[in-house]
Design an enzyme around this catalytic site. Structure first.
Site, PDB file in Angstrom:
ATOM      1  N   HIS A 186       2.553   1.852   5.050  1.00 12.27           N
ATOM      2  CA  HIS A 186       3.961   1.569   5.308  1.00 12.27           C
ATOM      3  C   HIS A 186       4.750   2.856   5.521  1.00 12.27           C
ATOM      4  O   HIS A 186       5.384   3.043   6.552  1.00 12.27           O
ATOM      5  CB  HIS A 186       4.575   0.752   4.161  1.00 12.27           C
ATOM      6  N   HIS A 230       3.772  -8.675  -1.088  1.00 11.01           N
ATOM      7  CA  HIS A 230       4.349  -7.772  -0.090  1.00 11.01           C
ATOM      8  C   HIS A 230       3.724  -6.374  -0.140  1.00 11.01           C
ATOM      9  O   HIS A 230       3.497  -5.833  -1.205  1.00 11.01           O
ATOM     10  CB  HIS A 230       5.859  -7.664  -0.353  1.00 11.01           C
TER      11      HIS A 230
END
Length: 285
Positions: free
Chosen positions: A53, A17
């Site tokens: 992110h 991830h």
């Protein structure tokens, strides 16, 4: 015999991830990931800009690692091109988590075109012995389904429609399964469908919708080929997801998933997917 029994095990994609820096590719693969998820942010003109992110992100992770998108693609190409010094044979699938929330709905098609151009040049090396990993385009908003057509049209225009064989799809907004199906109908897509379900590791989420997605996958007229659950960092959650029948587990700790897959209750039913496993094929027990 043993080989025949092995063939009946469900192949599992262990999905690292938030792999947004080139150095993290090796880090996650070395911990057991055979696939990675990478965030893609866009500028105001719908150009893919950074693998980034930002805050907030998963608990226990640094949210701020990044590369220029095209630099990341080059690093990824090295990691997935046989013969390259940086080649990682285990890395077979990449999910691009497309942060299209910053775009207007009418920019989705353009974002798809620009994404395709970047991938064609910097990842697929213009179709000349580029990276071999399968790619999943993960879109957070059902209204952004035109991104898929833009991507496909651009590859066709640039003379490489065959590369769509390596491309799959996901809508990551946890929408009702029926609504997701309708978005694919509008996009003219059948096949190559992964369905995600999940929430940040800071919060708990049950398996209700995962089970709905799996029921669709396993039904005669379902549109889903593979189901993955995110973000799974604990052994107990991993077991629950495997028991439910997922194909992929997205995690901050690939070694945890690997450990569970090696447990006696699981090693005869599941195995880590290899490049020979078609990620667009629904597994039949």
């Amino acid at each position: 015999d043993v080989e025949e029994r092995a063939d009946k095990r469900r192949p599992i994609w262990i999905m690292g991830h938030m792999v947004n820096a080139i150095a993290q590719i090796d880090e996650f693969v070395n911990l057991g990931a055979n696939s990675i998820e990478t965030d893609v942010s866009f500028d105001d003109n719908a150009n893919p800009e950074y693998t980034y992110h930002g805050i907030p992100c998963d608990c226990g992770r640094s949210c701020l690692k990044w590369e220029n998108f095209n630099d990341f693609l080059k690093g990824l190409r090295s990691a997935t091109t046989p013969g390259n010094a940086k080649y990682q044979a285990k890395l077979i699938l990449v999910v691009f988590d497309l942060k299209t929330g910053s775009l207007y709905d009418n920019q989705a098609n353009e974002a798809g075109k620009k994404l395709a151009k970047n991938l064609l040049k910097h990842y697929w090396n213009n179709g000349n012995n580029g990276g071999r990993a399968y790619i999943v385009l993960s879109i957070p908003d059902l209204n952004h389904y035109p991104l898929i057509k833009g991507f496909k049209d651009q590859l066709t225009q640039d003379g490489h429609p065959e590369l769509m064989d390596k491309v799959g799809h996901d809508f990551s907004g946890n929408d009702a399964i029926g609504d997701v199906g309708n978005a694919y109908k509008k996009a003219g897509i059948s096949g190559h469908v992964w369905q995600s379900d999940g929430i940040t590791n800071c919060l708990l989420r049950g398996l209700d919708r995962v089970k709905q997605a799996i029921a669709n996958r396993d039904s005669a007229n379902g549109f889903i080929n593979k189901v993955y659950y995110w973000t799974v960092d604990k052994r107990a959650t991993t077991r629950d997801a495997l028991d439910a029948g997922v194909d992929g587990v997205m995690t901050n700790y690939p070694d945890v998933i690997t450990d569970v897959l090696n447990e006696s209750a699981y090693k005869n039913k599941f195995r880590v997917a290899s490049y020979e496993d078609n990620p667009w094929e629904t597994f039949k027990k």
